[in-house]
Design a protein around this motif. Structure first.
Motif, short mmCIF file in Angstrom:
data_model
loop_
_atom_site.label_atom_id
_atom_site.label_comp_id
_atom_site.label_asym_id
_atom_site.label_seq_id
_atom_site.Cartn_x
_atom_site.Cartn_y
_atom_site.Cartn_z
N SER A 151 4.77 -7.49 0.33
CA SER A 151 5.57 -6.93 -0.75
C SER A 151 5.13 -5.50 -1.02
O SER A 151 3.94 -5.18 -1.04
CB SER A 151 5.40 -7.76 -2.02
N ILE A 152 6.11 -4.63 -1.20
CA ILE A 152 5.83 -3.22 -1.49
C ILE A 152 5.91 -2.94 -2.99
O ILE A 152 5.71 -1.82 -3.42
CB ILE A 152 6.82 -2.30 -0.74
N TRP A 153 6.21 -4.00 -3.79
CA TRP A 153 6.41 -3.80 -5.22
C TRP A 153 5.11 -3.92 -6.00
O TRP A 153 4.28 -4.79 -5.73
CB TRP A 153 7.43 -4.80 -5.77
N TYR A 185 7.47 -0.45 -9.31
CA TYR A 185 7.70 0.70 -8.44
C TYR A 185 7.37 0.29 -7.01
O TYR A 185 6.68 -0.69 -6.76
CB TYR A 185 6.84 1.89 -8.88
N CYS A 186 7.88 1.08 -6.07
CA CYS A 186 7.71 0.80 -4.65
C CYS A 186 6.50 1.58 -4.12
O CYS A 186 6.38 2.78 -4.37
CB CYS A 186 8.98 1.19 -3.91
#
Length: 226
Positions: free
Chosen positions: A160-162, A171-172
């Motif tokens: 996950s990039i969150w 945010y990413c």
């Protein structure tokens, strides 16, 4: 002909009568004490069952109020009765035992109900197995809790990039890119230096172009060599 014997049946004297009377009185008192003890024990356990049932009824009622009332009305209800901040554990009880009626769980003592609800993920298998019991008792629940739990299968963690902010937003964040030739990093840095754009802007454009290509909105045209 025999002469009838007088006083053939002995008549107890006063001492014997008093002794028998005292024995009867003692027996009655002891029997009454035993009976009272049995009744008291029964009442005590029944009161405990009533307490568990009352807790469950309140939990279900509270969950219903939260569902049907507006946020403002629900908060006002808690404030008016001095329950602000105390309602969470009861909402957990309602969520954990929503498939049961209060009467079905009345024979579980209150602290066990709280324990199962507060750790509903940990005890989910046990709570589900209660549905198969003909009678849900404290001993049955304790027996299930003593059984070794089936270990969960380790599932590969989904990347996950969150990331979360303190105010609840997100945010990413792209993980570090490790390359032997460092091509991605050097190319991105060169674009930043030459175009005066941020890394975020360039990455956003690159993602948009790739998405357009995947959807067929962008095609690669090979340059013809004369």
């Amino acid at each position: 002909m025999m002469t009838p014997l007088k006083n053939a049946i002995a008549i107890p004297d006063d001492k014997q009568a008093i002794a028998k009377s005292d024995f009867d009185q003692q027996y009655l008192e002891e029997a009454a004490t035993v009976l009272k003890s049995i009744v008291d024990d029964s009442i005590s356990f029944q009161m405990l069952a009533d307490a568990t049932e009352t807790i469950l009824r309140h939990a279900f009622w509270l969950a219903k109020q939260k569902q049907k009332r507006s946020v403002r009305e629900y908060r006002r209800l808690l404030v008016d009765y001095g329950w602000k901040g105390e309602e969470k554990k009861y909402l957990k009880i309602a969520a954990a035992f929503q498939k049961f009626s209060p009467q079905e769980l009345a024979q579980i003592e209150p602290s066990t109900v709280y324990r199962l609800a507060q750790n509903s993920n940990k005890y989910k298998q046990i709570i589900d197995r209660l549905l198969d019991l003909t009678a849900i008792t404290q001993e049955a629940v304790r027996s299930l809790m003593r059984e070794p739990r089936t270990p969960k299968e380790d599932k590969p963690e989904k990347p996950s990039i969150w990331r979360r902010t303190k105010n609840g937003g997100r945010y990413c964040q792209i993980p570090p890119i490790h390359e032997t030739d460092e091509l991605t990093g050097t190319t991105l840095q060169k674009m930043i230096d030459n175009e005066g754009l941020s890394a975020q802007h360039i990455v956003a454009e690159a993602v948009a172009l790739r998405q357009a290509y995947k959807e067929g909105r962008l095609t690669v045209v090979e340059k013809k060599v004369n």
